[in-house]
Design an enzyme around this catalytic site. Structure first.
Site, PDB file in Angstrom:
ATOM      1  CG  HIS A 116     -11.990  36.769  14.135  1.00 55.46           C
ATOM      2  ND1 HIS A 116     -12.907  36.307  13.236  1.00 55.46           N
ATOM      3  CD2 HIS A 116     -11.875  35.789  15.072  1.00 55.46           C
ATOM      4  CE1 HIS A 116     -13.334  35.120  13.602  1.00 55.46           C
ATOM      5  NE2 HIS A 116     -12.719  34.770  14.710  1.00 55.46           N
TER       6      HIS A 116
HETATM    7  C1  UD1 Z   1     -12.209  34.667  20.209  1.00 58.27           C
HETATM    8  C2  UD1 Z   1     -12.005  33.159  20.112  1.00 58.27           C
HETATM    9  C3  UD1 Z   1     -12.180  32.719  18.659  1.00 58.27           C
HETATM   10  C4  UD1 Z   1     -13.498  33.201  18.085  1.00 58.27           C
HETATM   11  C5  UD1 Z   1     -13.642  34.692  18.295  1.00 58.27           C
HETATM   12  C6  UD1 Z   1     -15.012  35.125  17.859  1.00 58.27           C
HETATM   13  C7  UD1 Z   1     -10.403  32.160  21.674  1.00 58.27           C
HETATM   14  C8  UD1 Z   1      -9.048  31.605  21.821  1.00 58.27           C
HETATM   15  N1  UD1 Z   1     -10.674  32.791  20.522  1.00 58.27           N
HETATM   16  O1  UD1 Z   1     -11.180  35.274  19.451  1.00 58.27           O
HETATM   17  O2  UD1 Z   1     -12.161  31.298  18.598  1.00 58.27           O
HETATM   18  O3  UD1 Z   1     -13.507  32.910  16.707  1.00 58.27           O
HETATM   19  O4  UD1 Z   1     -13.483  34.991  19.682  1.00 58.27           O
HETATM   20  O5  UD1 Z   1     -15.078  36.490  17.587  1.00 58.27           O
HETATM   21  O6  UD1 Z   1     -11.208  32.030  22.547  1.00 58.27           O
HETATM   22  N2  UD1 Z   1     -11.396  42.769  22.203  1.00 58.27           N
HETATM   23  C9  UD1 Z   1     -11.997  43.971  22.460  1.00 58.27           C
HETATM   24  N3  UD1 Z   1     -13.302  43.963  22.860  1.00 58.27           N
HETATM   25  C10 UD1 Z   1     -14.011  42.824  23.029  1.00 58.27           C
HETATM   26  C11 UD1 Z   1     -13.374  41.598  22.785  1.00 58.27           C
HETATM   27  C12 UD1 Z   1     -12.071  41.572  22.368  1.00 58.27           C
HETATM   28  O7  UD1 Z   1     -11.399  45.035  22.315  1.00 58.27           O
HETATM   29  O8  UD1 Z   1     -15.207  42.893  23.394  1.00 58.27           O
HETATM   30  C13 UD1 Z   1      -9.982  42.777  21.716  1.00 58.27           C
HETATM   31  C14 UD1 Z   1      -8.951  42.740  22.825  1.00 58.27           C
HETATM   32  O9  UD1 Z   1      -7.856  43.506  22.401  1.00 58.27           O
HETATM   33  C15 UD1 Z   1      -8.560  41.278  22.854  1.00 58.27           C
HETATM   34  C16 UD1 Z   1      -8.692  40.864  21.406  1.00 58.27           C
HETATM   35  O10 UD1 Z   1      -9.792  41.610  20.913  1.00 58.27           O
HETATM   36  O11 UD1 Z   1      -7.259  41.076  23.349  1.00 58.27           O
HETATM   37  C17 UD1 Z   1      -8.940  39.395  21.209  1.00 58.27           C
HETATM   38  O12 UD1 Z   1     -10.078  38.949  21.958  1.00 58.27           O
HETATM   39  P1  UD1 Z   1     -10.188  37.434  22.431  1.00 58.27           P
HETATM   40  O13 UD1 Z   1     -11.524  37.177  23.004  1.00 58.27           O
HETATM   41  O14 UD1 Z   1      -9.006  37.086  23.253  1.00 58.27           O
HETATM   42  O15 UD1 Z   1     -10.018  36.625  21.108  1.00 58.27           O
HETATM   43  P2  UD1 Z   1     -10.773  36.766  19.716  1.00 58.27           P
HETATM   44  O16 UD1 Z   1      -9.769  37.103  18.681  1.00 58.27           O
HETATM   45  O17 UD1 Z   1     -11.968  37.633  19.876  1.00 58.27           O
HETATM   46  N1  UDP Z   2     -21.160  38.395  13.185  1.00 54.12           N
HETATM   47  C1  UDP Z   2     -21.930  39.513  13.482  1.00 54.12           C
HETATM   48  N2  UDP Z   2     -21.378  40.745  13.269  1.00 54.12           N
HETATM   49  C2  UDP Z   2     -20.135  40.922  12.745  1.00 54.12           C
HETATM   50  C3  UDP Z   2     -19.367  39.755  12.444  1.00 54.12           C
HETATM   51  C4  UDP Z   2     -19.909  38.509  12.689  1.00 54.12           C
HETATM   52  O1  UDP Z   2     -23.068  39.390  13.932  1.00 54.12           O
HETATM   53  O2  UDP Z   2     -19.712  42.069  12.574  1.00 54.12           O
HETATM   54  C5  UDP Z   2     -21.750  37.064  13.423  1.00 54.12           C
HETATM   55  C6  UDP Z   2     -21.780  36.177  12.195  1.00 54.12           C
HETATM   56  O3  UDP Z   2     -22.947  36.412  11.448  1.00 54.12           O
HETATM   57  C7  UDP Z   2     -21.726  34.793  12.812  1.00 54.12           C
HETATM   58  C8  UDP Z   2     -20.854  34.991  14.042  1.00 54.12           C
HETATM   59  O4  UDP Z   2     -20.910  36.384  14.336  1.00 54.12           O
HETATM   60  O5  UDP Z   2     -23.012  34.378  13.241  1.00 54.12           O
HETATM   61  C9  UDP Z   2     -19.434  34.571  13.762  1.00 54.12           C
HETATM   62  O6  UDP Z   2     -18.617  35.005  14.797  1.00 54.12           O
HETATM   63  P1  UDP Z   2     -17.062  35.292  14.630  1.00 54.12           P
HETATM   64  O7  UDP Z   2     -16.729  35.503  13.204  1.00 54.12           O
HETATM   65  O8  UDP Z   2     -16.727  36.367  15.590  1.00 54.12           O
HETATM   66  O9  UDP Z   2     -16.409  33.949  15.228  1.00 54.12           O
HETATM   67  P2  UDP Z   2     -16.171  32.479  14.683  1.00 54.12           P
HETATM   68  O10 UDP Z   2     -17.419  31.977  14.075  1.00 54.12           O
HETATM   69  O11 UDP Z   2     -15.012  32.527  13.730  1.00 54.12           O
HETATM   70  O12 UDP Z   2     -15.769  31.724  15.904  1.00 54.12           O
END
Ligand code: UD1
Ligand code: UDP
Length: 359
Positions: free
Chosen positions: A205
């Site tokens: 991601h």
């Molecule tokens: C965010 C965090 C990242 C974290 C990740 C955990 C920032 C800069 N990034 O990244 O550090 O590792 O969360 O998962 O804060 N979207 C949906 N539904 C949702 C959420 C997101 O469709 O419920 C899609 C949207 O198209 C959105 C994209 O995912 O634009 C990215 O979501 P965003 O929260 O901006 O960043 P993440 O990549 O999730």
């Molecule tokens: N996780 C989850 N379901 C998924 C992917 C991740 O419950 O499909 C959990 C995972 O076990 C961990 C956390 O989400 O506890 C990690 O989040 P993510 O990878 O979204 O973000 P990051 O840790 O890179 O910020």
């Protein structure tokens, strides 16, 4: 005493649940929970509140997805209003997302002290949005709760020594608490018809991987060429980018099992029984280590360098998918597994330090 907690993204719900339950168990500390709405799909948000029994947020900002500036700006405006209305003694933030930065910026401008859980992590890559978020948050924080000794060193190098505590990693508390519950409750392996140690688990991601079509192509090609089933719970960001770059055919390889984002119990169950985990997630890298599963980190650098030094984590990222295949075939499971993330009592330590604060 009143603590205002700001969360918004999936890993923050998992981190916050262990402290939230201490605040809500007849504590002298009242917690006001703010959900920014950064993550909003039910399988990215609600499912964790239900499964981990996190109280309903007192405020849900519903900010949703947007560019970094607009998303953070909208959160900042709303959190400032809430701080003014609630007058908390402490603002508590987790990790390094835009929700973390918005919470800490709003608090610092109103002179409310900030407690940062997972302080001191660095990738030394300022192109990562998370690096900017964590740098700024650490420099604004009064309490810096560090998961590892390396995190303390990183802060020292930036001149931050006051208010720094080595508490261990709060995700380790959650893993220890939920691991057996997850194994008991989840039937995800049989649902997916995969057997323990006979599949790989992958998550992707990070912006650096999803927003570069050549990188994304190399990663998906590598997964499709692996010698076992690959379970791939697809983050919505990655799903959107695969469609945007028209890479869907790379998911049709017979060994790739694409699934929706999983709940925490299914994820822990799949992590525990995987042969190898391939991921660019910070949390999943750590959980791989905690669950003693070898990990390949699909990035050029990691904040969790101790897991690499211990031999359980290998960095592999390249535009050549064969680099990842080689990393998989070269994997060796180390004999030693040092404790890197504390003793599983991180939430208690943080709680007691905050409780001792006299506003
Ligand atoms: C965010 C965090 C990242 C974290 C990740 C955990 C920032 C800069 N990034 O990244 O550090 O590792 O969360 O998962 O804060 N979207 C949906 N539904 C949702 C959420 C997101 O469709 O419920 C899609 C949207 O198209 C959105 C994209 O995912 O634009 C990215 O979501 P965003 O929260 O901006 O960043 P993440 O990549 O999730
Ligand atoms: N996780 C989850 N379901 C998924 C992917 C991740 O419950 O499909 C959990 C995972 O076990 C961990 C956390 O989400 O506890 C990690 O989040 P993510 O990878 O979204 O973000 P990051 O840790 O890179 O910020």
């Amino acid at each position: 005493m009143k603590v205002l907690t700001v969360v918004g993204a999936r890993p923050q719900f998992i981190k916050a649940c262990m402290l939230s339950r201490l605040f809500n168990n007849g504590s002298e500390i009242e917690e006001i929970l703010v959900h920014t709405g950064q993550h909003y799909d039910s399988n990215m948000s609600d499912v964790f509140f239900k499964q981990l029994q996190i109280p309903k947020p007192n405020y849900h900002l519903g900010v949703g997805s947007d560019s970094h500036g607009r998303q953070t700006g909208k959160m900042l405006i709303e959190i400032e209003n809430i701080i003014l209305a609630e007058n908390p003694d402490i603002v508590l933030v987790y990790g390094d997302t835009n929700s973390t930065l918005a919470g800490s910026l709003a608090a610092s401008k109103l002179h409310v002290p900030i407690a940062h859980v997972e302080a001191g992590l660095r990738s030394f890559n300022k192109k990562m949005p998370e690096e900017v978020n964590r740098l700024l948050t650490d420099h604004l924080s009064t309490w810096l709760f560090c998961p590892t000794a390396d995190a303390i060193k990183n802060l020292k190098c930036e001149g931050i020594e006051k208010g720094v505590y080595l508490t261990g990693d709060i995700m380790y508390d959650a893993t220890l608490h939920y691991r057996n519950i997850a194994l008991k409750h989840s039937d995800i392996l049989s649902q997916l018809k995969v057997s323990p140690r006979d599949y790989y688990l992958a998550t992707i991601h990070r912006a650096e991987n999803t927003d570069n079509p050549n990188k994304l192509k190399a990663l998906l090609t590598a997964l499709g060429e692996l010698d076992k089933s690959v379970v791939l719970p697809l983050h919505p960001r990655t799903k959107n980018k695969i469609e945007f770059y028209n890479l869907q055919k790379l998911l049709s390889s017979s060994n790739i099992r694409v699934v929706e984002p999983l709940d925490y119990f299914d994820m822990l169950a799949l992590e525990s029984a995987a042969e190898i985990i391939l991921t660019d997630s910070g949390g999943v890298q750590k959980e791989a280590y905690m669950l003693e599963v070898p990990c390949i980190t699909l990035r050029d650098e990691t904040e969790w360098t101790e897991t690499v030094q211990a031999g359980w984590n290998t960095l592999a990222n390249s535009l050549d998918y064969k680099t990842i295949l080689k990393a998989v075939s070269d994997i060796k499971v180390p004999n030693n597994h040092p404790l890197l993330f504390g003793d599983g009592a991180t939430a208690n330590k943080i709680y007691n330090i905050l409780l001792a604060y006299k506003p």
